[in-house]
Design a protein around this motif. Structure first.
Motif, PDB file in Angstrom:
ATOM      1  N   GLU A  39      15.385  -2.104 -26.078  1.00 45.21           N
ATOM      2  CA  GLU A  39      16.540  -2.059 -25.186  1.00 45.21           C
ATOM      3  C   GLU A  39      16.651  -3.299 -24.295  1.00 45.21           C
ATOM      4  O   GLU A  39      17.755  -3.711 -23.936  1.00 45.21           O
ATOM      5  N   HIS A  40      15.531  -3.903 -23.938  1.00 48.59           N
ATOM      6  CA  HIS A  40      15.623  -5.112 -23.105  1.00 48.59           C
ATOM      7  C   HIS A  40      16.167  -6.294 -23.906  1.00 48.59           C
ATOM      8  O   HIS A  40      16.856  -7.156 -23.352  1.00 48.59           O
ATOM      9  N   VAL A  41      15.886  -6.318 -25.212  1.00 51.23           N
ATOM     10  CA  VAL A  41      16.436  -7.373 -26.067  1.00 51.23           C
ATOM     11  C   VAL A  41      17.950  -7.199 -26.192  1.00 51.23           C
ATOM     12  O   VAL A  41      18.711  -8.170 -26.098  1.00 51.23           O
ATOM     13  N   GLU A  42      18.376  -5.966 -26.392  1.00 55.12           N
ATOM     14  CA  GLU A  42      19.811  -5.674 -26.471  1.00 55.12           C
ATOM     15  C   GLU A  42      20.506  -6.039 -25.153  1.00 55.12           C
ATOM     16  O   GLU A  42      21.591  -6.635 -25.153  1.00 55.12           O
ATOM     17  N   LYS A  43      19.879  -5.686 -24.051  1.00 52.01           N
ATOM     18  CA  LYS A  43      20.468  -5.975 -22.735  1.00 52.01           C
ATOM     19  C   LYS A  43      20.506  -7.470 -22.473  1.00 52.01           C
ATOM     20  O   LYS A  43      21.474  -7.983 -21.882  1.00 52.01           O
ATOM     21  N   LEU A  44      19.463  -8.172 -22.882  1.00 49.12           N
ATOM     22  CA  LEU A  44      19.419  -9.630 -22.708  1.00 49.12           C
ATOM     23  C   LEU A  44      20.609 -10.277 -23.406  1.00 49.12           C
ATOM     24  O   LEU A  44      21.296 -11.132 -22.832  1.00 49.12           O
ATOM     25  N   TYR A 264      15.343  -1.831 -19.178  1.00 49.62           N
ATOM     26  CA  TYR A 264      14.336  -1.239 -20.066  1.00 49.62           C
ATOM     27  C   TYR A 264      13.556  -0.141 -19.336  1.00 49.62           C
ATOM     28  O   TYR A 264      13.345   0.948 -19.876  1.00 49.62           O
ATOM     29  N   LEU A 265      13.130  -0.438 -18.109  1.00 48.58           N
ATOM     30  CA  LEU A 265      12.317   0.513 -17.351  1.00 48.58           C
ATOM     31  C   LEU A 265      13.083   1.800 -17.056  1.00 48.58           C
ATOM     32  O   LEU A 265      12.531   2.902 -17.161  1.00 48.58           O
ATOM     33  N   VAL A 266      14.336   1.655 -16.698  1.00 49.46           N
ATOM     34  CA  VAL A 266      15.156   2.840 -16.417  1.00 49.46           C
ATOM     35  C   VAL A 266      15.337   3.660 -17.693  1.00 49.46           C
ATOM     36  O   VAL A 266      15.180   4.885 -17.696  1.00 49.46           O
ATOM     37  N   ASN A 267      15.641   2.980 -18.787  1.00 54.88           N
ATOM     38  CA  ASN A 267      15.870   3.654 -20.057  1.00 54.88           C
ATOM     39  C   ASN A 267      14.611   4.367 -20.545  1.00 54.88           C
ATOM     40  O   ASN A 267      14.660   5.518 -20.990  1.00 54.88           O
ATOM     41  N   TYR A 268      13.464   3.689 -20.458  1.00 54.77           N
ATOM     42  CA  TYR A 268      12.221   4.287 -20.923  1.00 54.77           C
ATOM     43  C   TYR A 268      11.822   5.458 -20.018  1.00 54.77           C
ATOM     44  O   TYR A 268      11.275   6.468 -20.468  1.00 54.77           O
ATOM     45  N   GLY A 269      12.112   5.324 -18.743  1.00 49.77           N
ATOM     46  CA  GLY A 269      11.816   6.400 -17.814  1.00 49.77           C
ATOM     47  C   GLY A 269      12.528   7.692 -18.183  1.00 49.77           C
ATOM     48  O   GLY A 269      11.969   8.795 -18.054  1.00 49.77           O
ATOM     49  N   GLU A 270      13.760   7.567 -18.660  1.00 50.12           N
ATOM     50  CA  GLU A 270      14.516   8.742 -19.079  1.00 50.12           C
ATOM     51  C   GLU A 270      13.864   9.394 -20.299  1.00 50.12           C
ATOM     52  O   GLU A 270      13.828  10.622 -20.404  1.00 50.12           O
ATOM     53  N   LEU A 271      13.334   8.578 -21.212  1.00 51.36           N
ATOM     54  CA  LEU A 271      12.644   9.118 -22.380  1.00 51.36           C
ATOM     55  C   LEU A 271      11.406   9.902 -21.958  1.00 51.36           C
ATOM     56  O   LEU A 271      11.154  11.004 -22.466  1.00 51.36           O
ATOM     57  N   LEU A 272      10.644   9.360 -21.023  1.00 51.69           N
ATOM     58  CA  LEU A 272       9.422  10.025 -20.579  1.00 51.69           C
ATOM     59  C   LEU A 272       9.733  11.361 -19.903  1.00 51.69           C
ATOM     60  O   LEU A 272       8.962  12.323 -20.028  1.00 51.69           O
ATOM     61  N   LYS A 273      10.855  11.419 -19.199  1.00 52.93           N
ATOM     62  CA  LYS A 273      11.233  12.656 -18.509  1.00 52.93           C
ATOM     63  C   LYS A 273      11.496  13.795 -19.484  1.00 52.93           C
ATOM     64  O   LYS A 273      11.247  14.962 -19.172  1.00 52.93           O
ATOM     65  N   ARG A 274      12.001  13.472 -20.658  1.00 53.14           N
ATOM     66  CA  ARG A 274      12.333  14.525 -21.617  1.00 53.14           C
ATOM     67  C   ARG A 274      11.280  14.716 -22.709  1.00 53.14           C
ATOM     68  O   ARG A 274      11.491  15.474 -23.658  1.00 53.14           O
ATOM     69  N   TRP A 275      10.146  14.068 -22.573  1.00 54.82           N
ATOM     70  CA  TRP A 275       9.128  14.119 -23.616  1.00 54.82           C
ATOM     71  C   TRP A 275       8.602  15.537 -23.840  1.00 54.82           C
ATOM     72  O   TRP A 275       8.434  15.979 -24.981  1.00 54.82           O
ATOM     73  N   ASP A 276       8.329  16.271 -22.768  1.00 57.22           N
ATOM     74  CA  ASP A 276       7.821  17.632 -22.924  1.00 57.22           C
ATOM     75  C   ASP A 276       8.817  18.509 -23.673  1.00 57.22           C
ATOM     76  O   ASP A 276       8.425  19.380 -24.464  1.00 57.22           O
ATOM     77  N   THR A 277      10.095  18.272 -23.442  1.00 56.42           N
ATOM     78  CA  THR A 277      11.136  19.025 -24.157  1.00 56.42           C
ATOM     79  C   THR A 277      11.102  18.699 -25.639  1.00 56.42           C
ATOM     80  O   THR A 277      11.266  19.584 -26.491  1.00 56.42           O
ATOM     81  N   VAL A 278      10.870  17.413 -25.960  1.00 48.62           N
ATOM     82  CA  VAL A 278      10.767  16.993 -27.365  1.00 48.62           C
ATOM     83  C   VAL A 278       9.610  17.715 -28.048  1.00 48.62           C
ATOM     84  O   VAL A 278       9.754  18.231 -29.170  1.00 48.62           O
ATOM     85  N   LEU A 279       8.466  17.777 -27.379  1.00 49.28           N
ATOM     86  CA  LEU A 279       7.302  18.446 -27.958  1.00 49.28           C
ATOM     87  C   LEU A 279       7.600  19.911 -28.223  1.00 49.28           C
ATOM     88  O   LEU A 279       7.254  20.460 -29.287  1.00 49.28           O
ATOM     89  N   GLU A 280       8.242  20.545 -27.273  1.00 49.19           N
ATOM     90  CA  GLU A 280       8.565  21.967 -27.414  1.00 49.19           C
ATOM     91  C   GLU A 280       9.540  22.195 -28.572  1.00 49.19           C
ATOM     92  O   GLU A 280       9.365  23.106 -29.374  1.00 49.19           O
ATOM     93  N   GLU A 281      10.548  21.338 -28.651  1.00 48.24           N
ATOM     94  CA  GLU A 281      11.548  21.485 -29.710  1.00 48.24           C
ATOM     95  C   GLU A 281      10.938  21.313 -31.098  1.00 48.24           C
ATOM     96  O   GLU A 281      11.361  21.964 -32.057  1.00 48.24           O
TER      97      GLU A 281
END
Length: 338
Positions: A39-44, A264-281
């Motif tokens: 995502e940082h490459v895309e943003k760059l 990148y940091l903001v985007n990755y942070g959102e992924l980490l927030k939903r990780w437990d949900t991914v595992l459950e799903e």
């Protein structure tokens, strides 16, 4: 058509060609598919185009220009202008930055990973080594601590790592080897197939890669707190291409790096927030190793690998101790907020 009309047409064409010649178009080599890791490459690319009114653009290719293990070679010969690679793919070519792949460094979050990477990237030894490949370190691709997914019964005791076939590179692979595991360095793109075919029992990745490369879909369990380390994957620019930029283009590029990292940091942070949900799903069990198991792992792997790395670097004329001390100092400052 009279000579005045011909002159006007010629003048217009000359002006058009001049404008086209003035535009700068770069090729960027990454791999896989668009994901948190890129995502940082895309943003760059987005920011540079905006700041130059479309006069400086980047074409991002996901595997179409080079294999991921050959991106640094491609940069060295000018096959493309920007590329991303991971140090563990060819540690002999980028010895200095492998200090960032030592296990159990104590990095706790992505912001700290950015801080230590930036410090090492700015070290003269890192600058000089990359220059041998006609490469300039532009920015890091910060990733959280790696953890493993596996099939079958969870491996939640250190003794159960003995004989375990694990996809792991760099210092993480060395750490697993010291506790009896059998590391293999298949590429990220090959990890799913290696797991599916039984070539490996487990795969060590950051969260985004378990998602992007599908290993989470093969998994029965995931270690939530093993945290043995991470890999370091810089984005580099071809030096000749960088030097050929106009002052305005270079300013657009340089000034966009920190903004791209913030995105990148903001985007990755959102992924980490939903990780437990991914595992459950996906029905993946979250495994917590005991503090004793992790302490034993650290005791067996951290100091021996660190000391061996420093000695190896020093024997090659590189400032191994200085680089390790720089990481320690920078990390302490980042944790204290200074």
């Amino acid at each position: 058509m009279n000579k005045y009309t011909l002159g006007a047409v010629a003048g217009a064409l000359t002006c058009t060609f001049a404008l086209e010649a003035a535009a700068t178009e770069w090729n960027v080599s990454v791999w896989g598919k668009r994901r948190a890791f890129t995502e940082h490459v895309e943003k760059l690319a987005e920011l540079v185009s905006e700041k130059t009114n479309g006069e400086f653009t980047m074409n991002i290719s996901y595997g179409g220009l080079s294999k991921n293990r050959e991106n640094l070679d491609g940069i060295s010969i000018g096959a493309f202008e920007i590329a991303q690679f991971c140090a563990g793919y060819h540690p002999d070519k980028n010895r200095v930055i492998t200090v960032l792949e030592l296990p159990f460094l104590g990095v706790e979050n992505l912001e700290q990973e950015v801080a230590v990477s930036n410090a090492v990237y700015a070290h003269p030894a890192a600058v000089d080594e990359m220059a041998q490949w006609n490469a300039k370190l532009l920015m890091t691709s910060p990733m959280p601590q790696y953890n493993i997914v596996g099939t079958g019964e969870p491996r939640d005791e250190l003794a159960e790592f003995d004989g375990m076939r694990v996809r792991a590179t760099g210092g993480i692979g060395e750490a697993f080897e010291l506790v009896g595991a059998v590391p293999t360095s298949v590429t990220s793109a090959e990890a799913y197939q290696a797991m599916e075919s039984g070539v490996v029992d487990t795969v060590a990745f950051a969260q985004h890669a378990h998602l992007s490369f599908g290993t989470i879909n093969q998994a029965d369990w995931w270690t939530a707190n093993l945290n043995p380390g991470t890999v370091n994957c810089p984005v580099v620019v071809n030096i000749d291409a960088y030097d050929s930029l106009s002052d305005a283009e270079r300013e657009a590029l340089d000034s966009s790096v920190s903004e791209a990292i913030d995105h990148y940091l903001v985007n990755y942070g959102e992924l980490l927030k939903r990780w437990d949900t991914v595992l459950e799903e996906k029905g993946v069990e979250k495994v917590m190793l005991s503090e004793k198991a992790i302490a034993d792992f650290r005791a067996k792997a951290a100091a021996p690998i660190r000391d061996a790395w420093i000695a190896d670097m020093e024997s090659q004329g590189l400032p191994g101790q200085d680089l390790y001390d720089l990481v320690e100092k920078t990390l302490a400052e980042a944790k204290s907020g200074s």
